[in-house]
Write an enzyme that holds these catalytic residues in place. Structure first.
Site, PDB file in Angstrom:
ATOM      1  N   CYS A  81       0.823  -1.213   0.000  1.00  0.00           N
ATOM      2  CA  CYS A  81       0.000   0.000   0.000  1.00  0.00           C
ATOM      3  C   CYS A  81       0.863   1.271   0.000  1.00  0.00           C
ATOM      4  CB  CYS A  81      -0.979  -0.051   1.162  1.00  0.00           C
ATOM      5  SG  CYS A  81      -2.405   0.999   0.902  1.00  0.00           S
ATOM      6  N   ILE A 138      -7.180  -0.813   1.817  1.00  0.00           N
ATOM      7  CA  ILE A 138      -7.514   0.300   2.714  1.00  0.00           C
ATOM      8  C   ILE A 138      -6.998   1.604   2.103  1.00  0.00           C
ATOM      9  CG2 ILE A 138      -7.312   1.222   5.066  1.00  0.00           C
ATOM     10  CD1 ILE A 138      -6.399  -1.740   5.862  1.00  0.00           C
ATOM     11  N   HIS A 179      -3.151  -5.525   1.701  1.00  0.00           N
ATOM     12  CA  HIS A 179      -2.457  -5.811   2.963  1.00  0.00           C
ATOM     13  C   HIS A 179      -2.564  -7.285   3.354  1.00  0.00           C
ATOM     14  CE1 HIS A 179      -1.902  -1.563   4.124  1.00  0.00           C
ATOM     15  NE2 HIS A 179      -3.043  -1.377   3.506  1.00  0.00           N
ATOM     16  N   GLU A 181      -0.755  -8.758   5.309  1.00  0.00           N
ATOM     17  CA  GLU A 181      -0.324  -8.869   6.713  1.00  0.00           C
ATOM     18  C   GLU A 181      -1.484  -8.769   7.700  1.00  0.00           C
ATOM     19  OE1 GLU A 181       0.147  -6.346   4.715  1.00  0.00           O
ATOM     20  OE2 GLU A 181      -0.068  -4.442   5.765  1.00  0.00           O
TER      21      GLU A 181
HETATM   22  N1  GLN Z   1      -3.699   6.207   1.276  1.00  0.00           N
HETATM   23  C1  GLN Z   1      -2.427   5.975   1.865  1.00  0.00           C
HETATM   24  C2  GLN Z   1      -1.319   6.809   1.216  1.00  0.00           C
HETATM   25  O1  GLN Z   1      -1.567   7.466   0.262  1.00  0.00           O
HETATM   26  C3  GLN Z   1      -2.042   4.511   1.780  1.00  0.00           C
HETATM   27  C4  GLN Z   1      -3.002   3.693   2.589  1.00  0.00           C
HETATM   28  C5  GLN Z   1      -2.394   2.454   3.197  1.00  0.00           C
HETATM   29  O2  GLN Z   1      -1.184   2.282   3.250  1.00  0.00           O
HETATM   30  N2  GLN Z   1      -3.250   1.610   3.717  1.00  0.00           N
HETATM   31  O3  GLN Z   1      -0.229   6.816   1.654  1.00  0.00           O
END
Ligand code: GLN
Length: 203
Positions: A81, A138, A179, A181
């Site tokens: 992410c 997320i 994710h 994890e």
């Molecule tokens: N939206 C976050 C970002 O731009 C990333 C979200 C996440 O790591 N779950 O850094």
């Protein structure tokens, strides 16, 4: 045979979940917060969190160049992410002063799935992994451009974001928008550890 030691970047974000996953796999790990913590690691995980905050903390801590160097030097790295966002060489919808680690020749869009599907789960077919992988997204990025040396490992199968690229690999650098994890499914981490083992002759 010695054990691999995996560094987990710990300036901000979901460090504990990766520690727990590596504990589950019996793999030694260490938090990377300063330059000296990079010494002697066989692989590095960049967790989820807030990529612009991480970028700022990496700059303040003098970690940007050292990280770029270990990545250019072929250290296996896995970004989830926000970690994927940091690894990309181009990011859309970020702050103009955000820094990139340039580990992946991809263009990533931050928070790409939009408000309605801010956070969601999907079962993904991932190249190299037999059964579908449960994936938790997320406020996730997606990959809008994949360079010629980058392998696309997974796309969203259906729904409004069908076809979006959400897992990629370029050499020793692996990244997922999602994710693993947080799901208890360790297969993506095991795949990453296979890259580490292949890269580390003493293992
Ligand atoms: N939206 C976050 C970002 O731009 C990333 C979200 C996440 O790591 N779950 O850094």
């Amino acid at each position: 045979m010695t054990e691999p030691r995996i560094g987990i970047l710990a300036v901000q974000g979901g460090v504990r979940e990766h520690e727990r996953t590596l504990d589950q796999l019996g793999v030694a790990h260490r938090q990377v917060r300063r330059l000296e913590h990079l010494k002697g690691i066989d692989g590095l995980i960049l967790p989820g969190g807030e990529s612009t905050t991480m970028s700022r903390l990496l700059e303040l801590g003098g970690l940007l160049e050292p990280l770029r160097e270990v990545i250019a030097g072929n250290l296996p790295v896995y970004g989830t992410c926000a970690g994927m966002i940091l690894l990309a060489n181009q990011v859309l919808d970020t702050r103009p002063d955000a820094h990139q680690l340039n580990g992946l020749d991809i263009t990533v869009r931050r928070n790409a799935f939009g408000r309605q599907v801010d956070s969601f789960e999907a079962e993904l077919d991932v190249t190299g992994i037999e059964e579908p992988v449960p994936a938790v997204f997320i406020r996730a990025p997606w990959v809008e451009r994949v360079g010629p040396d980058v392998q696309q490992l997974a796309t969203v199968p259906d729904g409004p974001a069908a076809g979006a690229v959400v897992a990629v690999q370029q050499g020793n650098v692996l990244a997922t928008s999602f994710h693993p994890e947080v799901t208890g499914d360790t297969r993506i981490h095991r795949y990453f550890l296979s890259l580490v083992a292949r890269n580390t002759p003493r293992l």
